[in-house]
Every structure is written in structure tokens, then in C-alpha cells.
Design a protein around this motif. Sequence first.
Motif, PDB file in Angstrom:
ATOM      1  N   ASP A 198       0.835  -1.204   0.000  1.00  0.00           N
ATOM      2  CA  ASP A 198       0.000   0.000   0.000  1.00  0.00           C
ATOM      3  C   ASP A 198       0.871   1.257   0.000  1.00  0.00           C
ATOM      4  O   ASP A 198       1.934   1.298   0.625  1.00  0.00           O
ATOM      5  CB  ASP A 198      -0.895   0.039   1.242  1.00  0.00           C
ATOM      6  N   GLY A 199       0.409   2.275  -0.680  1.00  0.00           N
ATOM      7  CA  GLY A 199       1.009   3.592  -0.549  1.00  0.00           C
ATOM      8  C   GLY A 199       2.325   3.818  -1.248  1.00  0.00           C
ATOM      9  O   GLY A 199       2.968   4.848  -1.023  1.00  0.00           O
ATOM     10  N   PHE A 200       2.746   2.888  -2.117  1.00  0.00           N
ATOM     11  CA  PHE A 200       3.998   3.118  -2.842  1.00  0.00           C
ATOM     12  C   PHE A 200       3.674   3.534  -4.270  1.00  0.00           C
ATOM     13  O   PHE A 200       3.129   2.755  -5.048  1.00  0.00           O
ATOM     14  CB  PHE A 200       4.882   1.870  -2.847  1.00  0.00           C
ATOM     15  N   ALA A 201       4.036   4.773  -4.604  1.00  0.00           N
ATOM     16  CA  ALA A 201       3.757   5.286  -5.949  1.00  0.00           C
ATOM     17  C   ALA A 201       5.036   5.727  -6.647  1.00  0.00           C
ATOM     18  O   ALA A 201       5.013   6.573  -7.534  1.00  0.00           O
ATOM     19  CB  ALA A 201       2.784   6.459  -5.873  1.00  0.00           C
ATOM     20  N   GLY A 202       6.158   5.131  -6.240  1.00  0.00           N
ATOM     21  CA  GLY A 202       7.444   5.545  -6.804  1.00  0.00           C
ATOM     22  C   GLY A 202       7.845   4.742  -8.019  1.00  0.00           C
ATOM     23  O   GLY A 202       8.995   4.300  -8.129  1.00  0.00           O
ATOM     24  N   MET A 203       6.913   4.567  -8.958  1.00  0.00           N
ATOM     25  CA  MET A 203       7.197   3.733 -10.127  1.00  0.00           C
ATOM     26  C   MET A 203       8.382   4.239 -10.945  1.00  0.00           C
ATOM     27  O   MET A 203       9.081   3.467 -11.585  1.00  0.00           O
ATOM     28  CB  MET A 203       5.965   3.637 -11.034  1.00  0.00           C
ATOM     29  N   GLY A 204       8.606   5.549 -10.913  1.00  0.00           N
ATOM     30  CA  GLY A 204       9.705   6.096 -11.699  1.00  0.00           C
ATOM     31  C   GLY A 204      10.987   6.266 -10.915  1.00  0.00           C
ATOM     32  O   GLY A 204      11.967   6.787 -11.440  1.00  0.00           O
ATOM     33  N   ASP A 205      10.993   5.839  -9.659  1.00  0.00           N
ATOM     34  CA  ASP A 205      12.180   6.031  -8.825  1.00  0.00           C
ATOM     35  C   ASP A 205      13.286   5.053  -9.194  1.00  0.00           C
ATOM     36  O   ASP A 205      13.058   3.862  -9.391  1.00  0.00           O
ATOM     37  CB  ASP A 205      11.834   5.854  -7.343  1.00  0.00           C
ATOM     38  N   SER A 206      14.476   5.568  -9.289  1.00  0.00           N
ATOM     39  CA  SER A 206      15.661   4.761  -9.513  1.00  0.00           C
ATOM     40  C   SER A 206      16.829   5.574  -8.997  1.00  0.00           C
ATOM     41  O   SER A 206      17.080   6.676  -9.487  1.00  0.00           O
ATOM     42  CB  SER A 206      15.843   4.452 -11.002  1.00  0.00           C
TER      43      SER A 206
END
Length: 268
Positions: A198-206
Amino acid sequence: MELRKMRERADMTAREAGELLGTGPIQISHIEAGRIGVSEERLRRLAENYHCDDSELIETLVDMATERGRGWWEDYRGALATPALDIAALEWHARSLSTLQVVYVPGLLQAEPYTRALLTYARSSFSADHLEALVDFRMQRRAVLHREDPPEYTATIHEAALRMRVGDRVVAGEQLRYILERSELPGVTVRVIPFSADGFAGMGDSMLYATGPVPRLDTVQVDQAHGSAFLDGESQLDHYRKRLVIAERAALSPEGSRDFIRRIELDL
């Protein structure tokens, strides 16, 4: 970069700094861009005239300056792009490394077949010799986790990266097993963010957060479309530290992550 920041804090121009060394602004520019080295004597003279009294920072910079040209990555200078060499140097000098990857397995945890499949796809226009150099270089980078005093290494990996078949089923299985093996090394922590978190929206994080030998040398490396960017501003570092905290909150425990990876392997 640190010398440039010192100069700017001292409110000095590159021309003024060059006069301190009996040279001109062009050489100062080359030193600050990392295109040429700087001797211990010149580094200490610049730091003194820049009114830097952080002795721990100065001694660390002296060590790094006098080591220039000796790192294993220097064997690849001229063959590979400078940012690639900079990543290897950053990893080697760091006290600790924290990485977050959503769609790729982190470089230090990549098995050779995975790396080869990934680079073959991404760099299809490269010659066979250049591809081999890229693969060999990435394999060499992994040695930082096996030296006598390895940095603490924490890898937070999204389930998407683990399920992505960069190669075929055989390559995917070998890669998962390699991660499990590396996760048993002293100082290595692997944590998985499942799709169900839940609550993780960092799809573009690297990102790769490298804790420097002294706090002033903390650096973040992020992937961009045309290479890597290296960030060291305090506001930038704080931003990425918070990103890592959010990701780690969404991740499974180390043991739970190992069990999760084994289940993904069984699904192949």
C-alpha cells in the motif's frame, strides 16, 4: 566538484583561483570538471585560500586526489563513458550504499547472463567488443561487495524488476538465485516491495545513495535517458533520503524478501 563548491563559498572567480596556482581559469575549470588531476600541494593551497577549515574533508580529498588513476576502473578509461567510471569510483569510496530500483535489478546484484541480455537489448548498435567491455565492467563492479572492508549495501527492489524477463526463463531463474546468494553476504541487505504494498507510488524512482567517507561527500546517482546524473546539494540529498525511507517502509523484511524471491522463482 568539492573544490568548485569551496571556491564559490569563498566568492572567488576561477581566474582568481588560477592566480593562486600561477595558472589561469582554464586549468581551474579542468580540475573542477575532473578532466585533469590536482596534486596534494595544490589542493591544500586552494583549500587554505578558500578558507576551508574542515580538516577531515581536506584529508579525504587529498587521499582521493593522490589515488587518482589507480582504481581498477581506470583500465576502462577511453573505452567506456566517464559517467560509468564515476559510478564505479563512487561505489568504491562509499561508506555505505543504498539503492532503489523498480524495473531493473541493481547493478551490483546482476548475474552475468542478466547483464548481457539487458545490455544487448539496450545497446543493440554497439560493436561486439564494446558490448563485452560493458558486461565485463559491470561484473568487475560487483567486487566492491567482496573486498575486506565492503560498504554496507542495502538494495530495495520492486517485484516488477524481479518478474521482468530480461532474458528467458533460464536467465530469470539464475538471476533470482544470484540475488539470494548475494543477500547472504555480510553487510548486504535485500528487501522487496511487492505489488500488493500500500502507498507506494514511486514507479519512476531509480537511485543510488552513496554515503561518502565524510558527510560532505554524500552523493546520489540517478539514471537519465542519456546517462547518469550525480547530485550532491543538501536539498537534493534530503529529497532522496526521504524517498528511500518511503520505499523501505513499503518493503518486506530481509527474511520475508528472501522467501518472496523463492516464490517468484517457483512461478517461472
